[in-house]
Structures are given as structure tokens and as C-alpha cells.
Design a protein around this motif. Structure first.
Motif, PDB file in Angstrom:
ATOM      1  N   LYS A 167       0.716  -0.731  -0.034  1.00 56.70           N
ATOM      2  CA  LYS A 167       0.279   0.063   0.114  1.00 56.70           C
ATOM      3  C   LYS A 167       0.972   1.288   0.070  1.00 56.70           C
ATOM      4  N   GLY A 168       0.515   2.399  -1.027  1.00 57.92           N
ATOM      5  CA  GLY A 168       1.348   3.354  -0.980  1.00 57.92           C
ATOM      6  C   GLY A 168       2.214   3.224  -1.697  1.00 57.92           C
ATOM      7  N   ALA A 169       2.065   2.327  -2.665  1.00 57.25           N
ATOM      8  CA  ALA A 169       3.055   2.191  -3.950  1.00 57.25           C
ATOM      9  C   ALA A 169       3.318   3.605  -4.803  1.00 57.25           C
ATOM     10  N   PRO A 170       4.433   4.239  -4.723  1.00 57.34           N
ATOM     11  CA  PRO A 170       4.423   5.329  -6.346  1.00 57.34           C
ATOM     12  C   PRO A 170       3.440   4.828  -7.537  1.00 57.34           C
ATOM     13  N   ASP A 171       3.183   5.831  -8.280  1.00 59.28           N
ATOM     14  CA  ASP A 171       1.985   5.565  -9.203  1.00 59.28           C
ATOM     15  C   ASP A 171       3.064   4.868 -10.296  1.00 59.28           C
ATOM     16  N   TRP A 172       4.183   4.908 -10.480  1.00 56.24           N
ATOM     17  CA  TRP A 172       5.151   4.280 -11.439  1.00 56.24           C
ATOM     18  C   TRP A 172       5.403   3.104 -10.801  1.00 56.24           C
ATOM     19  N   VAL A 173       5.297   2.748  -9.594  1.00 55.52           N
ATOM     20  CA  VAL A 173       5.876   1.483 -10.019  1.00 55.52           C
ATOM     21  C   VAL A 173       4.914  -0.302 -10.847  1.00 55.52           C
ATOM     22  N   ARG A 174       5.459  -0.633 -11.282  1.00 60.36           N
ATOM     23  CA  ARG A 174       4.093  -1.232 -12.397  1.00 60.36           C
ATOM     24  C   ARG A 174       3.844  -2.542 -11.112  1.00 60.36           C
ATOM     25  N   THR A 175       3.213  -3.572 -11.916  1.00 60.21           N
ATOM     26  CA  THR A 175       2.715  -4.150 -11.152  1.00 60.21           C
ATOM     27  C   THR A 175       2.946  -5.338 -12.816  1.00 60.21           C
ATOM     28  N   ALA A 176       2.132  -6.596 -12.047  1.00 58.37           N
ATOM     29  CA  ALA A 176       1.970  -7.583 -13.567  1.00 58.37           C
ATOM     30  C   ALA A 176       1.466  -9.170 -12.876  1.00 58.37           C
ATOM     31  N   ARG A 177       0.075  -9.616 -13.086  1.00 54.92           N
ATOM     32  CA  ARG A 177      -0.718 -10.994 -12.726  1.00 54.92           C
ATOM     33  C   ARG A 177      -0.433 -11.860 -12.514  1.00 54.92           C
ATOM     34  N   ILE A 178      -0.350 -12.101 -11.856  1.00 55.57           N
ATOM     35  CA  ILE A 178      -0.217 -13.356 -11.055  1.00 55.57           C
ATOM     36  C   ILE A 178      -0.412 -14.750 -10.405  1.00 55.57           C
ATOM     37  N   THR A 179      -0.303 -15.770 -10.649  1.00 56.49           N
ATOM     38  CA  THR A 179      -1.782 -17.163 -10.458  1.00 56.49           C
ATOM     39  C   THR A 179      -0.923 -17.833  -8.980  1.00 56.49           C
TER      40      THR A 179
END
Length: 331
Positions: free
Chosen positions: A71-83
Motif C-alpha cells: 500500500k502507498g506505492a508510487p503510481d510509477w511502480v508497475r505490477t504484473a498479475r500472477i496466479t
């Protein structure tokens, strides 16, 4: 610092907090280290969903694995959806620029644990990884010896291995592959490769899952190929008193290195002097056709699947998940 969409600012809180008491290494030094090795590190983990191993109280505290975007990560920290194996999804940090490394280090991240997939396809690994883990009574030299046999097996399969120190007593070998196979198939390939290695040096290497059966041999940890299982990336600082680093090396120098020489304060200079031994890995993708043919032949001879980790759901074709001594006692 510069980013793809403009300047990034990363505030380092409590920069003088000591993370490695034996060395007097502070949080500021950890952040500066990751910026110094950002280029090769992003080659290793860039655009990969990456678990952060966080030591918020330094190496004397209890670490934990951050598998979801904090929570609170900058908006420029990208993510990837994993399962996960359970079927539950998660959005995991996916490093794309140096500022993400600095931000993660400020959170107490020492080890970066990338999945062997890219963010464009998180169900098909593009990296096969073999973790050579020395058991009690063995050491780094034993892992190096087994790694040499592993290289021979990879050559027979038409695959190119890229070795690195684990940051401890072990050796990791990464193999770039085309993303055409599932996690289950890649794990099967690792088991098959492991069987070839152990057949060549049965007194030095093992793929026995149960510790009681391993003896004083190097364990080829095939379950690191399971979905949601990871190892520390190249260039990661390990949570050990000496701040050692998992360092990429060439095959011709592996036998002569001391893994303790690769540590937070020495590695930036070594990088400037030697470059990145894994820089060309992406230029050598291979296929698993030969190894999976071996696997079919093994299966015809009664050599099937092996146990999964205890927290993993029961898998089709998996043998009974019980340690040998317990099985004998129950019988």
C-alpha cells in the motif's frame, strides 16, 4: 533520478539505520548499491513479477516475503498479475526502472526474487532455473563440481546454462528458454535434467526431496521450478552477516571464485571492471523438446513425478507425499 516518463524522487527514510551490524552497512548504502547495479539487475528482473524479501529491521530481524504491491506505492511502480497454485491472483511488483529498485530498498528489500516469466505471459516460463544446494557435509566446491556435470547434461540437451553464486554456499544455473511450456512441463524438465546429473555422479548429487535421504550430497532442488517458487536474482544482496551478493560468473571461472568475495561494497567495482557475465543470456533461448523426450522415456521405465512442496495442492501423477521413514513406520 531519470525515469521513462520523467524524473523520479525516492525519499530514503532513516538512511543511517544499520542493516548489517557486522559490517556497519546502512540502509543508504543498500539503496546506493542497487542504483549502482541497476542496469544488469534490470536485465535479470526487469518486466518480471518479483517478490520482495524485506528485512525491515536489518539482517538481525525477521524477514518476510512481499508478494503483493505494498500500500502507498508510487503510481510509477508497475505490477504484473500472477496466479498462485491455489488459483488466487495477485498483483506483484514488476520492476521496470532504477527508481523501483531504490524504492524497494527503502522498504528494507535485500533480495529480489523474480518469477521465471515476463509480464506479457505469466503462465509460461522463459527461464529454467536449477538450484544446486549443498547439504550438510558439503560446500561450495561440491556445488561447483556438480554444476560442471550439469553443464554437460545441458549441452546434451542443446541448452545454454548461465551460472551464478547463490550468495551462500550454493550455485544457481539459469537457462533461457522459449516461453512455450507450462510450469508443470518446466518442472518436469528440471527433474529429468536432475536425474541425468545424479546418474553420472550418484555419490555427489541427489534429487531426493526428503532430507533424510539426501546424505552428504548436493541437492538439485527441482521444486524451485514450481509456480510461485523463486530464488534470489543475480545482483541481489543476501540477508547474511557479510552482505554477500548473488554474482554472475562465467563457466571458466566458476571453480576459482570465492563466493564471499562478492559482497555489497566490492560488487560495484567488480561490475565496472568485469561487466555482466550474463549480459548475452537473452540471445541464447533454447527449447525443451529433447529434455521432455527424455522425460517420456524415463516415465516408460517407471521414473515418474516426484513430491511437491508440502503447502502445494495434491497434483495429478504425484507420488505419495510422505517421508520414507514415516511410510515405513506406517507400513
Amino acid at each position: 533520478m531519470p525515469g521513462p516518463e520523467g524524473e523520479r524522487t525516492v525519499r530514503v527514510s532513516n538512511p543511517d539505520k544499520v542493516y548489517f551490524p557486522d559490517r556497519g552497512i546502512t540502509k543508504r548504502e543498500v539503496v546506493e548499491y542497487y542504483l549502482a547495479v541497476a542496469e544488469p539487475l534490470l536485465r535479470a528482473i526487469g518486466h518480471r513479477p518479483t517478490t520482495l524479501k524485506r528485512f525491515v529491521d536489518g539482517v538481525t530481524g525477521e524477514p518476510f516475503y512481499q508478494k503483493r504491491l505494498p500500500k502507498g506505492a508510487p503510481d510509477w511502480v508497475r505490477t504484473a498479475r500472477i496466479t498462485f497454485p491455489s488459483g488466487r491472483p495477485a498483483d506483484e511488483v514488476c520492476p521496470t526502472e532504477p527508481a523501483v529498485l531504490a524504492w524497494a530498498a527503502n522498504l528494507g528489500t535485500l533480495d529480489f526474487h523474480p518469477w521465471p516469466v515476463r509480464d506479457t505471459d505469466t503462465d509460461h516460463p522463459d527461464e529454467l532455473r536449477i538450484d544446486l544446494d549443498p547439504q550438510p557435509g558439503t560446500d561450495f566446491a561440491d556445488a561447483v563440481a556438480v554444476a560442471g556435470v550439469l553443464r554437460e547434461v545441458l549441452d546434451e540437451a542443446g541448452l545454454v546454462g548461465w551460472p551464478k553464486t547463490s550468495g551462500g554456499r550454493g550455485v544457481h544455473v539459469n537457462v533461457r528458454i522459449r516461453p512455450e511450456w507450462t510450469f508443470t512441463e518446466v518442472r518436469r524438465a528440471v527433474i529429468t535434467i536432475g536425474r541425468r546429473v545424479t546418474s553420472k555422479v550418484p555419490d555427489r548429487a541427489t534429487i531426493e526431496w526428503w532430507k533424510e535421504s539426501r546424505g552428504e550430497r548436493v541437492f538439485l532442488d527441482y521444486n524451485q521450478a514450481c509456480r510461485d517458487r523463486t530464488v534470489a536474482s543475480a545482483w541481489s544482496v543476501r540477508g547474511r552477516p557479510g552482505a554477500t551478493v548473488s554474482f554472475p560468473v562465467r563457466w571458466d571461472e566458476l571453480a576459482d571464485v570465492d563466493p564471499e568475495q562478492f559482497e555489497l561494497r566490492s560488487v560495484p567495482g567488480l561490475l565496472a571492471e568485469r561487466g555482466d557475465a550474463h549480459a548475452d543470456m537473452d540471445q541464447h533461448p533454447g527449447g525443451l523438446e529433447t529434455v521432455l523426450d527424455w522425460a517420456e522415456k524415463d516415465a516408460a521405465e517407471g521414473l515418474g513425478d516426484l513430491p511437491y512442496p508440502p503447502d502445494y495442492p495434491k497434483m495429478p501423477g504425484e507420488p505419495k507425499r510422505v517421508q520414507p521413514s514415516r511410510a515405513r513406520k506406517d507400513t
